[in-house]
Design a protein around this motif. Structure first.
Motif, PDB file in Angstrom:
ATOM      1  N   GLY A  40       0.822  -1.209   0.000  1.00  0.00           N
ATOM      2  CA  GLY A  40       0.000   0.000   0.000  1.00  0.00           C
ATOM      3  C   GLY A  40       0.855   1.257   0.000  1.00  0.00           C
ATOM      4  N   LEU A  41       1.902   1.256   0.813  1.00  0.00           N
ATOM      5  CA  LEU A  41       2.764   2.443   0.918  1.00  0.00           C
ATOM      6  C   LEU A  41       3.543   2.692  -0.372  1.00  0.00           C
ATOM      7  CD1 LEU A  41       3.967   1.886   4.576  1.00  0.00           C
ATOM      8  CD2 LEU A  41       2.803   3.951   3.768  1.00  0.00           C
ATOM      9  N   PHE A  42       4.003   1.629  -1.020  1.00  0.00           N
ATOM     10  CA  PHE A  42       4.731   1.815  -2.287  1.00  0.00           C
ATOM     11  C   PHE A  42       3.794   2.256  -3.408  1.00  0.00           C
ATOM     12  CE2 PHE A  42       8.270  -0.590  -0.360  1.00  0.00           C
ATOM     13  CZ  PHE A  42       9.295   0.275  -0.718  1.00  0.00           C
ATOM     14  N   GLU A  43       2.531   1.798  -3.338  1.00  0.00           N
ATOM     15  CA  GLU A  43       1.554   2.256  -4.332  1.00  0.00           C
ATOM     16  C   GLU A  43       1.343   3.765  -4.168  1.00  0.00           C
ATOM     17  OE1 GLU A  43      -1.697  -0.427  -4.905  1.00  0.00           O
ATOM     18  OE2 GLU A  43      -2.968   1.157  -5.741  1.00  0.00           O
ATOM     19  N   ARG A  44       1.227   4.186  -2.910  1.00  0.00           N
ATOM     20  CA  ARG A  44       1.053   5.608  -2.603  1.00  0.00           C
ATOM     21  C   ARG A  44       2.288   6.415  -3.050  1.00  0.00           C
ATOM     22  NH1 ARG A  44       0.132   7.114   3.621  1.00  0.00           N
ATOM     23  NH2 ARG A  44      -1.852   6.033   3.416  1.00  0.00           N
ATOM     24  N   ALA A  45       3.471   5.791  -2.947  1.00  0.00           N
ATOM     25  CA  ALA A  45       4.725   6.466  -3.344  1.00  0.00           C
ATOM     26  C   ALA A  45       4.976   6.359  -4.845  1.00  0.00           C
ATOM     27  CB  ALA A  45       5.900   5.865  -2.573  1.00  0.00           C
ATOM     28  N   GLU A  46       3.969   5.838  -5.574  1.00  0.00           N
ATOM     29  CA  GLU A  46       4.043   5.679  -7.037  1.00  0.00           C
ATOM     30  C   GLU A  46       5.319   4.954  -7.471  1.00  0.00           C
ATOM     31  OE1 GLU A  46       3.333   9.576  -8.584  1.00  0.00           O
ATOM     32  OE2 GLU A  46       1.224   9.502  -8.034  1.00  0.00           O
ATOM     33  N   ALA A  47       5.512   3.798  -6.862  1.00  0.00           N
ATOM     34  CA  ALA A  47       6.694   2.989  -7.178  1.00  0.00           C
ATOM     35  C   ALA A  47       6.532   2.254  -8.502  1.00  0.00           C
ATOM     36  CB  ALA A  47       6.937   1.984  -6.061  1.00  0.00           C
ATOM     37  N   ASP A  64      11.344   4.938 -11.463  1.00  0.00           N
ATOM     38  CA  ASP A  64      12.303   5.862 -10.859  1.00  0.00           C
ATOM     39  C   ASP A  64      12.181   5.855  -9.333  1.00  0.00           C
ATOM     40  OD1 ASP A  64       9.861   6.990 -10.799  1.00  0.00           O
ATOM     41  OD2 ASP A  64      10.473   8.964 -11.547  1.00  0.00           O
ATOM     42  N   LEU A  65      11.932   4.681  -8.790  1.00  0.00           N
ATOM     43  CA  LEU A  65      11.883   4.525  -7.332  1.00  0.00           C
ATOM     44  C   LEU A  65      13.257   4.890  -6.748  1.00  0.00           C
ATOM     45  CD1 LEU A  65      10.343   3.550  -4.828  1.00  0.00           C
ATOM     46  CD2 LEU A  65      11.085   1.240  -5.348  1.00  0.00           C
ATOM     47  N   THR A  66      13.242   5.909  -5.898  1.00  0.00           N
ATOM     48  CA  THR A  66      14.509   6.430  -5.375  1.00  0.00           C
ATOM     49  C   THR A  66      14.676   6.080  -3.897  1.00  0.00           C
ATOM     50  OG1 THR A  66      13.406   8.477  -4.770  1.00  0.00           O
ATOM     51  CG2 THR A  66      14.494   8.421  -6.930  1.00  0.00           C
ATOM     52  N   GLU A  67      15.894   6.280  -3.438  1.00  0.00           N
ATOM     53  CA  GLU A  67      16.234   6.065  -2.035  1.00  0.00           C
ATOM     54  C   GLU A  67      15.385   6.987  -1.144  1.00  0.00           C
ATOM     55  OE1 GLU A  67      18.097   3.802   0.642  1.00  0.00           O
ATOM     56  OE2 GLU A  67      18.438   3.541  -1.507  1.00  0.00           O
ATOM     57  N   ASP A  68      15.134   8.225  -1.625  1.00  0.00           N
ATOM     58  CA  ASP A  68      14.307   9.191  -0.877  1.00  0.00           C
ATOM     59  C   ASP A  68      12.910   8.643  -0.615  1.00  0.00           C
ATOM     60  OD1 ASP A  68      16.136  11.074  -0.554  1.00  0.00           O
ATOM     61  OD2 ASP A  68      15.285  12.552  -1.959  1.00  0.00           O
ATOM     62  N   ARG A  69      12.313   8.096  -1.677  1.00  0.00           N
ATOM     63  CA  ARG A  69      10.948   7.556  -1.541  1.00  0.00           C
ATOM     64  C   ARG A  69      10.947   6.329  -0.636  1.00  0.00           C
ATOM     65  NH1 ARG A  69       7.976   7.390  -7.210  1.00  0.00           N
ATOM     66  NH2 ARG A  69       9.104   9.091  -8.185  1.00  0.00           N
ATOM     67  N   LEU A  70      12.031   5.586  -0.703  1.00  0.00           N
ATOM     68  CA  LEU A  70      12.156   4.406   0.161  1.00  0.00           C
ATOM     69  C   LEU A  70      12.114   4.831   1.633  1.00  0.00           C
ATOM     70  CD1 LEU A  70      12.706   1.368  -0.614  1.00  0.00           C
ATOM     71  CD2 LEU A  70      15.023   1.762   0.194  1.00  0.00           C
ATOM     72  N   GLU A  92      15.131  -3.418   8.498  1.00  0.00           N
ATOM     73  CA  GLU A  92      15.856  -3.019   7.279  1.00  0.00           C
ATOM     74  C   GLU A  92      14.891  -2.866   6.120  1.00  0.00           C
ATOM     75  OE1 GLU A  92      20.247  -4.724   6.669  1.00  0.00           O
ATOM     76  OE2 GLU A  92      18.760  -6.249   7.201  1.00  0.00           O
ATOM     77  N   LEU A  93      15.140  -1.868   5.290  1.00  0.00           N
ATOM     78  CA  LEU A  93      14.409  -1.692   4.038  1.00  0.00           C
ATOM     79  C   LEU A  93      15.454  -1.255   3.019  1.00  0.00           C
ATOM     80  CD1 LEU A  93      11.449  -1.730   2.930  1.00  0.00           C
ATOM     81  CD2 LEU A  93      11.439   0.742   3.258  1.00  0.00           C
ATOM     82  N   GLU A  94      15.694  -2.131   2.043  1.00  0.00           N
ATOM     83  CA  GLU A  94      16.822  -1.902   1.148  1.00  0.00           C
ATOM     84  C   GLU A  94      16.379  -1.990  -0.313  1.00  0.00           C
ATOM     85  OE1 GLU A  94      21.213  -3.912   0.323  1.00  0.00           O
ATOM     86  OE2 GLU A  94      19.779  -4.932   1.610  1.00  0.00           O
ATOM     87  N   LEU A  95      16.903  -1.079  -1.128  1.00  0.00           N
ATOM     88  CA  LEU A  95      16.583  -1.066  -2.559  1.00  0.00           C
ATOM     89  C   LEU A  95      17.757  -1.662  -3.337  1.00  0.00           C
ATOM     90  CD1 LEU A  95      14.590  -0.010  -4.778  1.00  0.00           C
ATOM     91  CD2 LEU A  95      15.833   2.157  -4.690  1.00  0.00           C
ATOM     92  N   VAL A  99      13.987  -3.936  -6.809  1.00  0.00           N
ATOM     93  CA  VAL A  99      13.692  -4.943  -5.783  1.00  0.00           C
ATOM     94  C   VAL A  99      13.885  -4.321  -4.401  1.00  0.00           C
ATOM     95  CG1 VAL A  99      14.332  -7.202  -4.826  1.00  0.00           C
ATOM     96  CG2 VAL A  99      14.387  -6.820  -7.310  1.00  0.00           C
ATOM     97  N   VAL A 100      12.876  -4.462  -3.550  1.00  0.00           N
ATOM     98  CA  VAL A 100      12.966  -3.960  -2.176  1.00  0.00           C
ATOM     99  C   VAL A 100      13.007  -5.147  -1.235  1.00  0.00           C
ATOM    100  CG1 VAL A 100      11.772  -2.662  -0.376  1.00  0.00           C
ATOM    101  CG2 VAL A 100      11.695  -1.843  -2.743  1.00  0.00           C
ATOM    102  N   LEU A 101      14.049  -5.200  -0.402  1.00  0.00           N
ATOM    103  CA  LEU A 101      14.183  -6.270   0.590  1.00  0.00           C
ATOM    104  C   LEU A 101      13.817  -5.713   1.947  1.00  0.00           C
ATOM    105  CD1 LEU A 101      17.651  -7.652  -0.588  1.00  0.00           C
ATOM    106  CD2 LEU A 101      15.386  -8.481  -1.245  1.00  0.00           C
ATOM    107  N   PHE A 102      13.080  -6.490   2.747  1.00  0.00           N
ATOM    108  CA  PHE A 102      12.726  -5.994   4.073  1.00  0.00           C
ATOM    109  C   PHE A 102      12.872  -7.066   5.146  1.00  0.00           C
ATOM    110  CE2 PHE A 102       8.510  -7.832   4.977  1.00  0.00           C
ATOM    111  CZ  PHE A 102       8.073  -8.231   3.729  1.00  0.00           C
ATOM    112  N   THR A 103      13.220  -6.614   6.345  1.00  0.00           N
ATOM    113  CA  THR A 103      13.201  -7.486   7.523  1.00  0.00           C
ATOM    114  C   THR A 103      12.568  -6.699   8.676  1.00  0.00           C
ATOM    115  OG1 THR A 103      15.440  -6.764   8.100  1.00  0.00           O
ATOM    116  CG2 THR A 103      15.262  -8.860   6.965  1.00  0.00           C
ATOM    117  N   LEU A 104      11.978  -7.429   9.607  1.00  0.00           N
ATOM    118  CA  LEU A 104      11.339  -6.800  10.769  1.00  0.00           C
ATOM    119  C   LEU A 104      12.245  -6.919  11.988  1.00  0.00           C
ATOM    120  CD1 LEU A 104       7.716  -8.229  10.307  1.00  0.00           C
ATOM    121  CD2 LEU A 104       8.523  -5.935   9.729  1.00  0.00           C
ATOM    122  N   ASP A 105      12.008  -6.031  12.946  1.00  0.00           N
ATOM    123  CA  ASP A 105      12.743  -6.083  14.217  1.00  0.00           C
ATOM    124  C   ASP A 105      12.472  -7.405  14.924  1.00  0.00           C
ATOM    125  OD1 ASP A 105      14.318  -3.939  14.513  1.00  0.00           O
ATOM    126  OD2 ASP A 105      12.798  -2.671  15.452  1.00  0.00           O
TER     127      ASP A 105
END
Ligand SMILES: [Zn+2]
Length: 249
Positions: free
Chosen positions: A123-130, A147-153, A231-234, A243-249
């Motif tokens: 949902g958040l990436f859709e809102r960020a127009e990824a 053009d998904l950027t580090e800023d939007r991430l 972590e949230l990594e592009l 590709v966005v990789l994620f891990t939770l605390d």
């Protein structure tokens, strides 16, 4: 995000994909249950009802055990085959046997947190127009070249942690297939086409204000239970995919 043409109230679920009543669909916090073996074969059983989630939609299957009297067998994997949920076991059980099932809760709860995080991030990436999402699972989301950027991430990361802080209730309800409007989203249209024709009530999962989607998976009760992102990594994927990789605390 999908749009509903008309809101529908919650309706009872049932074996929409499976003749084994999917207890996890109404209560994803159910850890133990009683059932009967309705079919037994070499290394597998089909139960009349089950809290074991079968592998589907990027969410892995549950594992656990089935007790019959004083005997215990392990459940190694659960797969949906046609109308049934096949429980692959490391022993043998007879047709008609009454069993008590226990799922490996720590593993399931982690899957629920990660899968709910996948919804929130989508949902958040859709809102960020990824751009159009091509794939997602419990650790990654993939998008077409954009053009998904580090800023939007970093914006998405902030939005994620805000939603976790706000502890928003995650809702499940059923809606008629013909009332679902996916607009021009080709991926969602293709997804809807893959749902067998006989299924006219769709299970919708909503994180109000963030995400609304058709899903049969298991989710936590509220965003607070997901926990913050570790972590949230592009990274670059094949053919220019993002590709966005994620891990939770
Ligand atoms: Zn889901």
């Amino acid at each position: 995000m999908l749009k509903l043409n008309r809101e529908r109230g919650a309706e009872p679920s049932g074996g929409r994909f499976s003749t084994s009543v999917p207890l996890y669909a109404d209560d994803s916090y159910l850890r133990e249950f009683d059932a009967r073996v309705v079919r037994a074969g070499p290394g597998f059983v089909v139960l009349d009802r089950t809290a074991f989630y079968p592998e589907s939609g990027g969410q892995p299957s549950d594992t656990g055990r089935l007790r019959h009297g004083s005997r215990m067998v392990g459940v190694l994997k659960v797969l949906r085959r046609g109308a049934d949920a096949f429980h692959y076991i490391d022993g043998a059980l007879q047709e008609g046997a009454a069993v008590h099932g226990v799922i490996d809760w720590d593993k399931r709860f982690l899957n629920m947190r990660r899968h709910s995080a996948e919804h929130l991030l989508s949902g958040l990436f859709e809102r960020a127009e990824a751009g159009p999402k091509t794939y997602s699972d419990l650790t990654r989301l993939e998008f077409k070249p954009s053009d998904l950027t580090e800023d939007r991430l970093r914006q998405v990361e902030e939005g994620f942690n805000e939603a976790v802080e706000a502890d928003i209730l995650i809702r499940t309800h059923y809606t008629a297939r013909e009332e679902l409007d996916v607009g021009g989203d080709e991926r969602k249209r293709a997804f809807l086409r893959k749902i067998p024709r006989g299924i006219d009530m769709l299970r919708m999962v909503e994180i109000p204000g963030y995400d609304l989607t058709f899903c049969l998976g298991t989710h936590v009760r509220s965003t607070g239970e997901i926990g913050r992102l570790a972590e949230l990594e592009l990274v670059k994927g094949k053919k220019g995919r993002r590709v966005v990789l994620f891990t939770l605390d």
